[in-house]
Design a protein around this motif. Structure first.
Motif, PDB file in Angstrom:
ATOM      1  N   TYR A   1       0.563  -1.331   0.106  1.00 52.84           N
ATOM      2  CA  TYR A   1       0.336   0.235  -0.188  1.00 52.84           C
ATOM      3  C   TYR A   1       1.214   1.489  -0.180  1.00 52.84           C
ATOM      4  O   TYR A   1       2.058   1.241   1.126  1.00 52.84           O
ATOM      5  N   TYR A   2       0.535   1.590  -0.190  1.00 45.90           N
ATOM      6  CA  TYR A   2       1.361   4.144  -0.722  1.00 45.90           C
ATOM      7  C   TYR A   2       0.511   4.837  -0.464  1.00 45.90           C
ATOM      8  O   TYR A   2      -0.715   4.512  -2.003  1.00 45.90           O
TER       9      TYR A   2
ATOM     10  N   LYS B   1       8.159   8.759  -9.084  1.00 44.99           N
ATOM     11  CA  LYS B   1       9.343  10.734  -9.241  1.00 44.99           C
ATOM     12  C   LYS B   1       9.460  10.060  -7.499  1.00 44.99           C
ATOM     13  O   LYS B   1      10.969  10.437  -7.493  1.00 44.99           O
ATOM     14  N   GLU B   2       8.697   9.878  -6.527  1.00 43.00           N
ATOM     15  CA  GLU B   2       8.589   9.998  -5.241  1.00 43.00           C
ATOM     16  C   GLU B   2       9.341   9.188  -4.802  1.00 43.00           C
ATOM     17  O   GLU B   2      10.373   9.054  -3.966  1.00 43.00           O
TER      18      GLU B   2
ATOM     19  N   ILE C   1       8.921   2.961   0.758  1.00 40.68           N
ATOM     20  CA  ILE C   1       7.061   2.940   1.336  1.00 40.68           C
ATOM     21  C   ILE C   1       7.607   4.060   1.858  1.00 40.68           C
ATOM     22  O   ILE C   1       6.361   4.835   2.207  1.00 40.68           O
ATOM     23  N   ASN C   2       7.778   3.292   3.309  1.00 42.97           N
ATOM     24  CA  ASN C   2       7.273   4.291   4.540  1.00 42.97           C
ATOM     25  C   ASN C   2       8.591   5.672   4.947  1.00 42.97           C
ATOM     26  O   ASN C   2       7.897   6.192   5.429  1.00 42.97           O
ATOM     27  N   ASP C   3       9.351   4.985   4.608  1.00 44.33           N
ATOM     28  CA  ASP C   3      10.781   6.914   4.530  1.00 44.33           C
ATOM     29  C   ASP C   3       9.682   7.471   3.407  1.00 44.33           C
ATOM     30  O   ASP C   3       9.534   8.292   4.161  1.00 44.33           O
ATOM     31  N   LYS C   4       9.264   6.936   2.423  1.00 44.89           N
ATOM     32  CA  LYS C   4       8.544   8.088   1.502  1.00 44.89           C
ATOM     33  C   LYS C   4       7.129   9.132   2.615  1.00 44.89           C
ATOM     34  O   LYS C   4       6.627  10.021   2.366  1.00 44.89           O
ATOM     35  N   GLU C   5       6.438   8.015   2.933  1.00 51.36           N
ATOM     36  CA  GLU C   5       5.441   8.250   3.473  1.00 51.36           C
ATOM     37  C   GLU C   5       5.536   8.898   4.417  1.00 51.36           C
ATOM     38  O   GLU C   5       4.986  10.022   5.137  1.00 51.36           O
TER      39      GLU C   5
ATOM     40  N   GLY D   1       4.333  13.188   5.469  1.00 50.93           N
ATOM     41  CA  GLY D   1       3.953  13.157   6.297  1.00 50.93           C
ATOM     42  C   GLY D   1       3.919  14.536   7.552  1.00 50.93           C
ATOM     43  O   GLY D   1       3.762  15.368   7.797  1.00 50.93           O
ATOM     44  N   ASP D   2       5.482  14.584   7.734  1.00 50.55           N
ATOM     45  CA  ASP D   2       6.612  15.128   8.475  1.00 50.55           C
ATOM     46  C   ASP D   2       6.402  16.863   7.118  1.00 50.55           C
ATOM     47  O   ASP D   2       5.977  18.188   7.739  1.00 50.55           O
TER      48      ASP D   2
END
Length: 359
Positions: free
Chosen positions: A251-252, A307-308, A343-347, A351-352
């Motif tokens: 999930y992203y 891209k992300e 995914i977790n790092d990008k999310e 979020g920040d």
């Protein structure tokens, strides 16, 4: 020998798969694994050890047509010793013919080395003595065929020529991915070799087998009506992907995706998957070198996702990129951990940014 579960790790060539074909005719529960040299060997052995630690049955780790380095042999010997000290019964057997394993063979009694025979012939002779082999009438001749081509005995013309076609049968059987579909891919190759044993005694046997290879492959994938090999294989692979949805979903940002590894042909297979399973927003296939190929069907821009994730790009429904620092893996679970970390790092970064924007 008392009945045990056998975890059989073998090489990825004709000799390696033929060892597993021989063992198919023993009365034991078999779990087959395959590896090439390097890091893949240890990862597959780690997987076998994990399976054994979760099992309550006595086990044999059988390694064929792969020589272990001295460090690998020492590590494996120590790991098995730990398991046995924990009141389990695990037996190690390695049957090989590569002279580079001599140091390990001199140190460990479970490491059997014989450079005069191919691994299939060693396994065949060992199985007849120790594994209650239920030998079909073709087996001895097939073993000699593999021995002739693996040791390059061109003087054994009949066996050598048939062996070359069998070698082609294995080397050019790439329709399935051996990481994503390890069990099915192993069954595919061994099934084809089993079919090949039917033509050993035909007149002009190498030519007969050579001309049947395409049909044998199609027969493996065919479920109902006939089609091209590509279409049959694609339909088969899409079905396999669908059966693995629980394990391979990611999930992203609220979008549901499917993560495959090393499947390739994303334009056809990826779009086929999205049509068959419309609950998914996108599919991403990661290659062994860390390149990504993403497909969508008008539900999310995979160009933006690419891209992300990897500074990639493309079109809204077809994009790609390369993951910097990706480490090649031979187990799907390790690949998924790498992608989920991205995914977790990008999310987390997203979020920040959103939090700061609200401030």
């Amino acid at each position: 020998m008392k009945k045990k579960t056998i975890y059989h790790l073998s090489h990825i060539d004709l000799d390696g798969y033929s060892c597993q074909l021989v063992m198919k005719f023993t009365p034991y529960e078999l779990f087959n694994y395959n590896a090439n040299y390097g890091a893949e060997v240890k990862q597959k052995l780690e997987l076998i050890l994990e399976k054994i630690n979760k099992s309550n049955t006595d086990s044999i780790i059988l390694i064929t047509d792969l020589n272990l380095t001295f460090d690998e042999s020492r590590w494996l010997n120590n790991e098995v010793k730990k398991i046995n000290e924990n009141k389990k019964s695990v037996t190690l057997i390695l049957l090989d013919h590569h002279g580079s394993g001599e140091d390990s063979a001199n140190k460990y009694d479970w490491y059997y080395l014989d450079t005069s025979r191919c691994a299939t012939k060693i396994t065949y002779d060992y199985a007849r003595e120790h594994f209650e082999l239920d030998e079909p009438k073709w087996m001895n001749k097939f073993v000699n065929i593999v021995n002739a081509v693996d040791l390059w005995k061109q003087e054994e013309v009949e066996n050598f020529e048939y062996g070359k076609v069998c070698m082609k049968l294995v080397n050019e059987t790439r329709e399935l991915n051996k990481v994503m579909f390890a069990d099915i891919d192993n069954n595919y190759k061994i099934s084809l070799l089993l079919e090949a044993t039917k033509y050993i005694d035909e007149e002009n046997a190498p030519i007969v087998l050579d001309e049947k290879i395409h049909l044998l492959k199609k027969e493996f994938f065919k479920e109902d009506k006939n089609d091209t090999l590509d279409n049959l294989a694609t339909k088969f692979i899409v079905k396999l992907l669908g059966q693995a949805r629980d394990e391979k979903t990611i999930y992203y940002k609220g979008y549901r995706g499917f993560l495959s590894y090393g499947v390739g042909n994303t334009s056809i297979i990826g779009n086929g998957f999205l049509l068959a399973y419309p609950e998914y927003d996108f599919i991403v296939d990661v290659s062994y070198r860390g390149t990504m190929s993403l497909r969508a069907n008008d539900k999310v821009s995979v160009s933006q996702i690419s891209k992300e994730w990897a500074n990639g790009g493309g079109h809204p429904n077809a994009a790609g990129g390369r993951i910097i620092g990706f480490k090649e893996q031979y187990r799907y679970d390790k690949v998924k951990k790498q992608i989920e970390k991205i995914i977790n790092d990008k999310e987390a970064v997203a979020g920040d940014l959103e939090y700061k924007k609200e401030d």
